[in-house]
Scaffold this active site. Structure first.
Site, PDB file in Angstrom:
ATOM      1  N   TYR A  53       0.827  -1.204   0.000  1.00 32.48           N
ATOM      2  CA  TYR A  53       0.000   0.000   0.000  1.00 32.48           C
ATOM      3  C   TYR A  53       0.867   1.262   0.000  1.00 32.48           C
ATOM      4  CZ  TYR A  53      -2.561   3.608   2.661  1.00 32.48           C
ATOM      5  OH  TYR A  53      -3.070   4.777   3.142  1.00 32.48           O
ATOM      6  N   TYR A  85     -11.914  -3.010   3.847  1.00 31.31           N
ATOM      7  CA  TYR A  85     -12.475  -3.354   5.161  1.00 31.31           C
ATOM      8  C   TYR A  85     -13.541  -4.459   5.048  1.00 31.31           C
ATOM      9  CZ  TYR A  85     -10.744   1.100   7.256  1.00 31.31           C
ATOM     10  OH  TYR A  85      -9.993   2.136   7.714  1.00 31.31           O
ATOM     11  N   ASP A 102      -9.935  12.525   5.375  1.00 27.39           N
ATOM     12  CA  ASP A 102      -9.004  12.650   4.246  1.00 27.39           C
ATOM     13  C   ASP A 102      -9.262  11.624   3.149  1.00 27.39           C
ATOM     14  OD1 ASP A 102      -8.199  10.974   6.421  1.00 27.39           O
ATOM     15  OD2 ASP A 102      -6.328  10.574   5.358  1.00 27.39           O
ATOM     16  N   GLN A 108      -7.707   6.566  -1.606  1.00 28.29           N
ATOM     17  CA  GLN A 108      -8.486   5.710  -0.703  1.00 28.29           C
ATOM     18  C   GLN A 108     -10.002   5.858  -0.872  1.00 28.29           C
ATOM     19  OE1 GLN A 108      -7.501   4.126   2.922  1.00 28.29           O
ATOM     20  NE2 GLN A 108      -5.956   5.643   3.385  1.00 28.29           N
ATOM     21  N   ASP A 214      23.425  -6.140 -26.371  1.00 26.81           N
ATOM     22  CA  ASP A 214      23.454  -6.809 -25.063  1.00 26.81           C
ATOM     23  C   ASP A 214      24.502  -7.921 -25.084  1.00 26.81           C
ATOM     24  OD1 ASP A 214      22.761  -7.823 -22.573  1.00 26.81           O
ATOM     25  OD2 ASP A 214      20.963  -8.852 -23.301  1.00 26.81           O
TER      26      ASP A 214
END
Ligand code: SPV
Ligand code: MG
Length: 441
Positions: A53, A85, A102, A108, A214
């Site tokens: 998160y 939740y 907030d 969120q 490469d």
């Protein structure tokens, strides 16, 4: 009248969730207010949920739980395993959920909306208190991030993440800006947040960014410069593509330098002589090293490192070079016995069958050595399926380079075609966005 037995009186139940590993007075204030509303349960976000998160938690779940248990007004503390939740609320059915206001906008907001929906299912209520920005906390948070980027802390985190999640992901980074994409890109999906766990400093992409083939042409000093550019602006662990590792006498210096810088893992492939990219397969001449030589290189690298955290991963090219499964497995067992901390098995087949077969057979005898895969060709397999089959690190090795290059080429062509830049404007980020992309300290 005095109630001697008040067991049947139901108190209002309140729920809050915290992810922070520091407590400040704003937290205490809101906890106090929540506790005044009823019996307060605190959900503490699991380490895995916090890591995907915002950042890797500096204080582990077990300690964060104890901190919250000892705050006055908190009745009990439980683990919340996802940012969502939903599951917790359906199980506990609290009368009230408390949160700062907030989350009414921004990242969120979907989580908040889901909380409101689940509460509505059983008549629960959402109570939001004004969010107070705490400058001291912001400073601590900034310091925590800086701490995550220091060599000792960054280096050890890959091992911790593998232990914690079972299977981690890495995406290629070849510059500061691609490092920032690897560091900051976050997706919220079904109540869970997803981020890449680590970065892969690919030889293909590092060389391509410099306009070079490469073939181990870009020297180590230049490759280290790329690492440094990435490290300056990020905190996530780094897996370095060490090509063949070069001569054993040189490899030991590479190990020491990488370890000192804070790189977590070097992957070296069991090839020798002029190295070509594996995705050429047998279309070009490539020579596999002998088992004995490569084991000696691994042993020398392990002797050279100073910390327990640094990992040397042995990459097996037998399937790429069509030498067969038996050869791949024989090498895997020999290399892990020689001290390799992880095994990478590579394939350029579209179907994942040979990778799955290798993992299954390796895991019969070895259940602990992490297995690394680079699903560039076999790209239909999901991370979850890799995990279930026993893979521990999934590397997206070149997708940022492969997507960025055609986008830039397209814009260049559009400007040439129109003899001005107007037509290319819609393909570009705005000037304001690019200026604000990287905030000044
Ligand atoms: C790289 O990204 O440089 C690799 C992976 O070594 S591969 O290109 O698939 O060989
Ligand atoms: Mg490479």
């Amino acid at each position: 009248m005095v109630f001697k037995n008040n067991k049947n009186i139901k108190r209002t139940t309140v729920y809050m969730c915290f992810s922070s590993d520091f407590i400040h007075n704003g937290h205490i204030e809101i906890i106090k207010k929540a506790a005044e509303l009823g019996t307060l349960t605190i959900g503490v976000l699991s380490d895995e949920a916090v890591a995907s998160y915002k950042r890797f938690p500096l204080v582990p779940f077990s300690e964060r739980k104890v901190i919250y248990e000892n705050i006055s007004g908190v009745d009990r503390v439980i683990e919340q395993k996802t940012l969502s939740y939903r599951d917790v609320l359906r199980e506990l059915r609290p009368d009230i959920v408390v949160h700062g206001d907030d989350w009414q906008s921004g990242f969120q907001k979907p989580i908040r909306d889901e909380v409101a929906c689940v509460l509505a299912e059983y008549g629960g209520r959402l109570v939001e208190f004004p969010y107070t920005l705490n400058e001291g906390f912001e400073k601590i948070e900034k310091r925590a991030r800086m701490n995550l980027g220091t060599p000792d802390v960054r280096r050890g985190r890959l091992k911790k993440l593998i232990d914690m999640k079972g299977c981690v992901t890495a995406i290629e980074a070849h510059s500061g800006i691609t490092g920032l994409i690897a560091e900051n890109t976050t997706v919220l999906q079904d109540g869970k947040t997803y981020q890449f766990d680590a970065m892969w400093v690919s030889s293909l992409c590092d060389s391509t960014a410099k306009g070079k083939p490469d073939i181990e042409l870009v020297d180590m000093t230049s490759r280290f410069r790329t690492i440094d550019d990435i490290m300056e602006v990020t905190t996530k662990p780094i897996i370095f593509d060490g090509d063949t590792g070069g001569l054993t006498e040189h490899f030991v210096y590479t190990v020491k330098s990488l370890e000192r810088m804070g790189v977590s893992m070097v992957i070296i492939e069991d090839k020798t002589g002029l190295k070509k990219n594996s995705l050429f397969g047998t279309e070009v001449q490539q020579t596999q090293d002998s088992i004995d030589n490569f084991c000696e290189k691994i042993r020398a690298g392990k002797r050279a490192q100073k910390t327990k955290d640094f990992m040397i991963c042995a990459r097996i090219e037998s399937l790429i070079l069509e030498r067969g499964m038996e050869d791949a497995l024989e090498r895997a067992f020999a290399f892990s016995k020689a001290g390799a901390d992880a095994i990478m098995i590579h394939s350029r087949k579209k179907e994942p069958d040979e990778i799955f077969e290798f993992v299954e057979k390796f895991r019969i005898e070895n259940t602990s050595t992490p297995i690394v895969v680079v699903p560039t060709s076999f790209n239909t397999v999901t991370e979850q399926e890799f995990k279930e089959r026993g893979v521990n690190v999934v590397i997206y090795a070149n997708q940022l380079t492969r997507s960025g290059f055609p986008a830039m080429q397209n814009v260049a062509k559009t400007i040439l075609t129109n003899h001005r830049a107007k037509e290319a404007d819609d393909m570009c980020m705005s000037i304001k966005e690019i200026i604000n992309l990287i905030p000044e300290e």
